[in-house]
Scaffold this active site. Sequence first.
Site, PDB file in Angstrom:
ATOM      1  N   ARG A 134       1.103  -1.712   0.211  1.00  0.00           N
ATOM      2  CA  ARG A 134      -0.227   0.161   0.124  1.00  0.00           C
ATOM      3  C   ARG A 134       0.762   1.338   0.178  1.00  0.00           C
ATOM      4  O   ARG A 134       2.473   0.927   0.576  1.00  0.00           O
ATOM      5  CB  ARG A 134      -1.064  -0.101   1.073  1.00  0.00           C
ATOM      6  CG  ARG A 134      -2.005  -1.229   1.409  1.00  0.00           C
ATOM      7  CD  ARG A 134      -3.211  -0.558   0.225  1.00  0.00           C
ATOM      8  NE  ARG A 134      -4.576  -1.540   0.506  1.00  0.00           N
ATOM      9  CZ  ARG A 134      -3.825  -3.203  -0.328  1.00  0.00           C
ATOM     10  NH1 ARG A 134      -2.899  -3.166  -0.652  1.00  0.00           N
ATOM     11  NH2 ARG A 134      -5.240  -4.288  -0.205  1.00  0.00           N
ATOM     12  N   ARG A 186      -7.069  26.318  -6.654  1.00  0.00           N
ATOM     13  CA  ARG A 186      -6.982  25.251  -6.710  1.00  0.00           C
ATOM     14  C   ARG A 186      -6.303  23.915  -7.527  1.00  0.00           C
ATOM     15  O   ARG A 186      -6.953  23.973  -8.508  1.00  0.00           O
ATOM     16  CB  ARG A 186      -7.762  24.726  -5.829  1.00  0.00           C
ATOM     17  CG  ARG A 186      -8.160  25.376  -4.492  1.00  0.00           C
ATOM     18  CD  ARG A 186      -7.115  24.967  -3.276  1.00  0.00           C
ATOM     19  NE  ARG A 186      -7.163  25.581  -2.218  1.00  0.00           N
ATOM     20  CZ  ARG A 186      -6.553  26.036  -0.778  1.00  0.00           C
ATOM     21  NH1 ARG A 186      -5.622  25.554  -1.655  1.00  0.00           N
ATOM     22  NH2 ARG A 186      -6.303  25.652   0.332  1.00  0.00           N
ATOM     23  N   GLU A 220      -5.169  35.234   5.912  1.00  0.00           N
ATOM     24  CA  GLU A 220      -6.487  34.860   4.567  1.00  0.00           C
ATOM     25  C   GLU A 220      -7.150  35.996   4.365  1.00  0.00           C
ATOM     26  O   GLU A 220      -7.913  36.126   3.143  1.00  0.00           O
ATOM     27  CB  GLU A 220      -6.619  33.492   4.519  1.00  0.00           C
ATOM     28  CG  GLU A 220      -5.357  31.863   4.609  1.00  0.00           C
ATOM     29  CD  GLU A 220      -6.309  30.798   4.183  1.00  0.00           C
ATOM     30  OE1 GLU A 220      -7.431  30.503   4.377  1.00  0.00           O
ATOM     31  OE2 GLU A 220      -5.339  30.175   4.367  1.00  0.00           O
ATOM     32  N   SER A 257      -9.667  11.740   3.109  1.00  0.00           N
ATOM     33  CA  SER A 257      -9.787  10.157   2.487  1.00  0.00           C
ATOM     34  C   SER A 257      -8.587   8.853   2.896  1.00  0.00           C
ATOM     35  O   SER A 257      -7.861   9.174   2.600  1.00  0.00           O
ATOM     36  CB  SER A 257      -8.910  10.601   1.130  1.00  0.00           C
ATOM     37  OG  SER A 257      -9.123   9.767   0.203  1.00  0.00           O
ATOM     38  N   PRO A 258      -8.804   8.687   4.332  1.00  0.00           N
ATOM     39  CA  PRO A 258      -7.921   8.120   4.421  1.00  0.00           C
ATOM     40  C   PRO A 258      -7.501   6.315   3.978  1.00  0.00           C
ATOM     41  O   PRO A 258      -7.067   5.913   4.479  1.00  0.00           O
ATOM     42  CB  PRO A 258      -9.050   6.714   5.807  1.00  0.00           C
ATOM     43  CG  PRO A 258     -10.471   7.013   5.436  1.00  0.00           C
ATOM     44  CD  PRO A 258     -10.151   8.761   4.933  1.00  0.00           C
ATOM     45  N   GLU A 300      -3.533  12.839   5.678  1.00  0.00           N
ATOM     46  CA  GLU A 300      -3.652  14.110   6.599  1.00  0.00           C
ATOM     47  C   GLU A 300      -5.228  13.793   7.494  1.00  0.00           C
ATOM     48  O   GLU A 300      -6.450  13.031   7.187  1.00  0.00           O
ATOM     49  CB  GLU A 300      -4.210  14.923   5.362  1.00  0.00           C
ATOM     50  CG  GLU A 300      -4.692  16.598   6.063  1.00  0.00           C
ATOM     51  CD  GLU A 300      -5.682  17.753   4.595  1.00  0.00           C
ATOM     52  OE1 GLU A 300      -4.617  18.124   4.374  1.00  0.00           O
ATOM     53  OE2 GLU A 300      -5.725  16.771   3.802  1.00  0.00           O
ATOM     54  N   GLU A 348       4.220  33.112  -0.070  1.00  0.00           N
ATOM     55  CA  GLU A 348       3.902  31.992  -0.098  1.00  0.00           C
ATOM     56  C   GLU A 348       2.545  31.044  -1.472  1.00  0.00           C
ATOM     57  O   GLU A 348       2.704  30.586  -1.344  1.00  0.00           O
ATOM     58  CB  GLU A 348       2.366  31.599   0.778  1.00  0.00           C
ATOM     59  CG  GLU A 348       3.284  30.865   2.268  1.00  0.00           C
ATOM     60  CD  GLU A 348       2.709  30.956   3.746  1.00  0.00           C
ATOM     61  OE1 GLU A 348       1.164  30.381   3.950  1.00  0.00           O
ATOM     62  OE2 GLU A 348       3.187  30.748   4.676  1.00  0.00           O
TER      63      GLU A 348
END
Length: 375
Positions: free
Chosen positions: A216, A244, A282, A299-300, A305, A329
Site C-alpha cells: 500500500r 486550487r 487569509e 480520505s483515509p 492528512e 506563499e
Amino acid sequence: MDRLFFYGTLCHVPLLARVLGRPEAGLPLTPARLADHAVLWAEGESFPLIQPEPGAVATGLCLEDVGAEARARLDYYEGGYGYSLSDVTVETPEGLRAARVYLPPSAAPLAGAAWCLADWQARWGEIVTLAAEEVMLGFPGRDPQVNARRYRMILARAAARIRARAPSPATLRRATRPGDIEEFARSQPYANFFAVEEYDFRHRRFDGAWSPPVNRAAFFSADAATVLPYDPARDAVLLIEQFRVGPYGRGDSEFWSIEAIAGLIDPGETPETTVRREAVEEAGIEVGRLHPVYGYYPSPGAKTEFIYSFVGEADLPEDAGGLGGLAAEGEDIRAHVVPFARAMDLVETGEIGNAPLILTLLWLARNRERLRASG
C-alpha cells in the site's frame, strides 16, 4: 576511527540513536567541552549554532570510535544544511583529546539567545527525533539538500504523529492492539513539499488470521485546521475563494474553490493557534470564541492528512471581505461575507464542493440557534 564532538541536538541520545540506526544503549558517549566556543539558538529555528567566543565553553558529548557507516549516516543527516567537519581539541574526563565537529557554513542563520538543551528537549526533542526517521529514509540515495528544503514539512508531519497517539474511541470499530501489523518494508519513493510512502505488510483480519502480504502507499501531508468565521448577530459567515490545483489537475470546469479559512499546522502549534493565525493571514480578521466541529481523515484510504475544523465567532460587517493571503506563499485569496442561508444555497447547488466547509456548515446548521442565543 573518528571521535566526533556534538554540542547541540545530537546530544539528545534518542535522536543520535535514530540517525545512527542503532539502539540507545551502548552508544560510546563521553562528556566533553570545547573551549572558546559558544552555542546559541539559530533565530527562528529548532536547532543551535556554534561560534568562536573567547572565554566561553561549549559543553556536549563525544561519540567515540565512529566507523565508516556511522560517519556516512551523520554526514547525510548534517549535510543538507552545508555543515562540514573541522578538527578541534576537546576536554574530556581523560584529558585533552583530538576530535572533529560539524560546523555551520558561513551563510548560517543569525545566532540568538544562549542554547539550552533541556529547553530544546522539552519543546522539540520528540518532534525532531521522529522527524529524523523520515530524513533517514532517504539515506543514502536522496540528496540531503532535499531534506533541508522539506524540513519544515517533515517537522510538521512528525508533530502530527505525536498528536495521533492520543487515545481514540473504539466502541464499534475493531480496537488496534500491539502486533496487529507486521511490516516487512517501508520506502519513500517520492519526497518534495508532500511525500509518498510505500509499505509492505500484513495485518490481522477480523477472524483473527493474518491477511496475505499487501503493498500500500500513502500520500503524506501535514495535519491541517480550518475555521469558518460566523457572526451570530448578523447570521453571516465569511467564505474564502482561491485557485486550487486539485480541480485543475482533475480537469474540473471550475478551478477556483469556495472554502473555509485553512492552513497546515506548523510544528509546535496547536490547531487553535493555526486557525487564529490563518484568519489574520487569509482574511485580515480576528476570530473570538472557537467551537470545535470535528476532527477527521478526509480520505483515509490514501492520505495521512487529519483535519481539525472549527467555527469561530467574529464581527463580520459587509466590508469584512476583500483580497488577502500571504504574497510570500503565493496566496491570492478573496473573502466573501454572505448570509448563512446563502452559504447553504451554495452547498445545495454544488458551487461549494469543499468537504471541510460542507461539514462545518452542516454542523453550524445544527448549532446555529444555540450560538445565536448565547451570543
